[in-house]
Scaffold this motif. Structure first.
Motif: not given
Length: 234
Positions: A92-121
């Motif tokens: 793919x010519x890249x690794x999405x989330x392949x560095x510590x900082x990039x991975x955490x940025x994506x984790x925080x983003x997806x966590x936003x979706x997960x929190x929305x799903x949990x509380x149905x905001x």
């Protein structure tokens, strides 16, 4: 004190063409024991420091996403081992989330979706008044961002908060989770995006006082159950 030797999986030394013949489920990769374990641990620490009791179920899937309506986060399986990250890069010519900082940025983003799903905001009128309707047509590959808009936070590349109201919330949540309030208040001073951050701040304070509406759900595209080969995956 001697350090125990790391036992690599049998497919570790395979050439790409041979590795591609394997099924994803037969890789037997796990978050535990991989570099992802510390990343997920840090996410949970950040949630705790913000007073959020929810711990989204993190598991290995085929890409980054949070299953619709489920308080969980799927992390691409290839991030669980350096050999798979190398294969991903070759393919793919890249690794999405392949560095510590990039991975955490994506984790925080997806966590936003997960929190929305949990509380149905996003079902709430107040949420929709701030971010828009979650039923808005979603075309993340073709949206036209306004680079100079101050109505949205800047977190992931390509002004991703502008892709859809759900992404706007997830990006705003990510900035709120990963940064000190004094820092984001100063950074976004004078921006309409600051109103969204303050809304999320209050929203999460209120959520800390009650249990989530949804606590669990089915893992979609779990790596351990994916029978397609890596060749087919790519």
């Amino acid at each position: 004190m001697e350090t125990a030797a790391v036992t690599e999986p049998e497919w570790y030394a395979l050439k790409d063409e041979d590795l591609l013949k394997l099924r994803i489920c037969d890789l037997h990769v796990r978050i535990e024991g991989s570099e992802l374990e510390a990343r997920v641990g840090q996410l949970y620490t950040e949630l705790s420091s913000r007073g959020v009791g929810l711990r989204p179920d993190c598991y290995l899937g085929d890409e980054w996403f949070s299953p619709q309506g489920v308080p969980a986060i799927a992390i691409p399986f290839y991030l669980a081992h350096p050999r798979l990250k190398a294969l991903e890069n070759h393919q793919m010519m890249e690794v999405e989330g392949g560095t510590p900082d990039w991975c955490l940025m994506l984790l925080r983003h997806e966590c936003g979706h997960a929190v929305d799903h949990a509380y149905r905001f996003s079902d709430q009128n107040e949420w929709q008044a701030v971010f828009g309707s979650p039923h808005t047509e979603y075309s993340p590959e073709t949206y036209r961002p306004r680079p100079y808009s101050r109505s949205f936070v800047q977190h992931l590349p390509n002004w991703y908060a502008q892709a859809h109201p759900d992404e706007d919330f997830a990006e705003t949540f990510a900035v709120w989770l990963g940064g000190d309030p004094e820092i984001w208040r100063e950074h976004y001073k004078g921006w309409k995006a600051l109103e969204k951050l303050e809304f999320v701040h209050q929203l999460m304070q209120n959520a800390a006082q009650r249990p989530p509406a949804v606590k669990r759900g089915r893992r979609i595209s779990e790596a351990g159950k994916l029978r397609k080969t890596l060749d087919r995956y790519y």
